[in-house]
Design an enzyme around this catalytic site. Sequence first.
Site, PDB file in Angstrom:
ATOM      1  N   HIS A  35     -10.490  -0.908   5.338  1.00 38.06           N
ATOM      2  CA  HIS A  35     -10.145  -0.397   6.667  1.00 38.06           C
ATOM      3  C   HIS A  35     -10.732   0.989   6.950  1.00 38.06           C
ATOM      4  CE1 HIS A  35      -7.508   1.462   3.852  1.00 38.06           C
ATOM      5  NE2 HIS A  35      -7.108   2.321   4.770  1.00 38.06           N
ATOM      6  N   ASP A  36     -11.336   1.612   5.956  1.00 38.93           N
ATOM      7  CA  ASP A  36     -11.945   2.931   6.153  1.00 38.93           C
ATOM      8  C   ASP A  36     -13.467   2.852   6.244  1.00 38.93           C
ATOM      9  OD1 ASP A  36      -9.457   4.253   5.937  1.00 38.93           O
ATOM     10  OD2 ASP A  36      -9.631   4.383   3.752  1.00 38.93           O
ATOM     11  N   GLU A  83      -6.853   4.292  -5.309  1.00 39.85           N
ATOM     12  CA  GLU A  83      -8.027   4.702  -4.527  1.00 39.85           C
ATOM     13  C   GLU A  83      -8.511   6.033  -5.084  1.00 39.85           C
ATOM     14  OE1 GLU A  83      -9.255   5.612   0.125  1.00 39.85           O
ATOM     15  OE2 GLU A  83      -7.306   6.224  -0.618  1.00 39.85           O
ATOM     16  N   ASP A 137      -2.813   4.857  -2.466  1.00 44.22           N
ATOM     17  CA  ASP A 137      -3.663   5.635  -1.567  1.00 44.22           C
ATOM     18  C   ASP A 137      -4.051   6.982  -2.197  1.00 44.22           C
ATOM     19  OD1 ASP A 137      -4.552   5.744   1.338  1.00 44.22           O
ATOM     20  OD2 ASP A 137      -3.358   7.578   1.279  1.00 44.22           O
ATOM     21  N   ASP A 181       0.867  -1.174   0.000  1.00 40.64           N
ATOM     22  CA  ASP A 181       0.000   0.000   0.000  1.00 40.64           C
ATOM     23  C   ASP A 181       0.904   1.225   0.000  1.00 40.64           C
ATOM     24  OD1 ASP A 181      -2.018   1.878   0.513  1.00 40.64           O
ATOM     25  OD2 ASP A 181      -3.056   0.554   1.904  1.00 40.64           O
TER      26      ASP A 181
END
Length: 542
Positions: A313-314, A239, A197, A96
Amino acid sequence: MQWWRESVVYQIYPKSFQDTNSDGIGDILGIITRLDYLEKLGVEAIWLSPVYQSPNFDNGYDISDYESINPEFGSMEDIELLIDEAKKRDIRILMDLVLNHTRDKHKWFLEAKKGKDNPYRDYYIWRDPINGEEPNDLRAGFGGSAWEHDKKSNQYYFHLFSKQQPDLNWENPQLRQEIWQMMRFWLDKGVAGFRLDVIDLIGKVPNEKITVNGPKLHEYLQEMNQEVLAGRDTLTVGEAWSASPEIAQLYGDPSRNELSMIFSFEHMVLDEQPGKSKWDLKLFTLLELKHAIAKWQVALDGKIWNSLFWNNHDLPRIVSRWGNEKEYRVESAKMFAITLHLLKGTPYIYQGEELGMTNFPISDMSEVNDIETHHMYVERIKKGYSKKDIFHSINAKGRDNARTPMQWSGSKNSGFTDGKPWLHINPNYSDINVEAVLADPNSIFYTYQQLIKLRKENPVIIWGEFKLLLEAHKQIFAYERSYKGETWIVVANMSEIHVTLNLDDRQGEKPVVIGNYPKKTYQLNKLDLGPYETFVVKDNFL
Ligand code: GLC
Ligand code: CA
């Protein structure tokens, strides 16, 4: 080439996966001890949330050194061992990468802060005050102004997240070269790609108040492709909260040489009031949900590769969010699994999703770790919001919901740690855990395992054309996938309401390929579906 169209990716949030040295924090060695479990599930790639050197203020999304490992998680040898051990099981590792910003403790920023003529100064975004104040009124994602004053130089630096996460200045070619080199460093170690990200932010033009989809975004990604990715068989997934299907084509059109795919979030923001924040909830209908999904399936079909996910995870856990985490937990979790994995694109599973893990209810700020939630709390208390409203939003949308430790067994601390876990473990771990799902042949885990296996054995799941059925139905999400004369029909009751319907006049019992009720066959002209009942059949009439 392009193994990633055929694979299922599993996201690991390392801090909460498996601890091996009793400090209450998951670590890389812990992941290695669980590779056999992942192999049994059948996933072929792991997206590893950040494990780089970082003060872990935003749990690794605040990197202070891209080329070393946070000692809390282990060492460089550990990650090399992970890459090797995963490879033995045909599992690839995706790192990531947070390229929009670094931590303020990164050596580049420490240098940049030294003064205006420091060679690293321009790696970040600095502006003079205007009338003694912030250069403009842009706001940061984690609250407050996006500009932070630096006393020493009397300039402001720019940050789209917290002030500890200064944004990098992508206009600087030397910075880009450093990034390309760092990416090659990881690929040379054997990683198979990257999740990028908030990639839609790197082309920002702060002076013009442009943050997402800036004019040079795609130029930078093409440069990344040429400098780093070309000739390598990687998966890159960006993302991109701001993407529409048209924008997705810019990232993902193979002829443009940018990324393999993006994560788009249109289906994930339906419960938010447009133009407001994620915390401002609104009601929405299943019809909107299935139309959002179908819109992307149709728009991208045959041209652009899609990514498929309900969780990360968000995001809160889908079974608690839009399913029923109580009496229909198993049925609704399987419904979400089947409807997602039969769509066109690469499915992503977030750790614990395959157990039907649920949100953790929060009633006090002392239980919250996530910086986003803390910032929001302070801001909203100041603005006079009631605590009741704030906690309602936190329980609905807070990021800690999905970050609680993995539930491996019913024994102390769910088998996650021998020490004190860094974040509370959901008390339901005594019922919901890996040991329990492995022992139950009807568990959610085996639905995921079967879905992954079906994908490997049936090209129709990977390549088939998508067609939405029963477009206007308020409870049923139904679609077809067709490939080389074969058609599969997916029918899901996304609600708790009993539904009877005639999907197809043709009579006859069709055997179930996969489903979440014990039925072995369905008659499409006489369907009688219970809460969350979902099934897939082949259309063998054709
Ligand atoms: C992304 C990450 C999130 C992080 C943010 C800032 O949205 O997924 O966890 O806080 O970027 O890096
Ligand atoms: Ca540990």
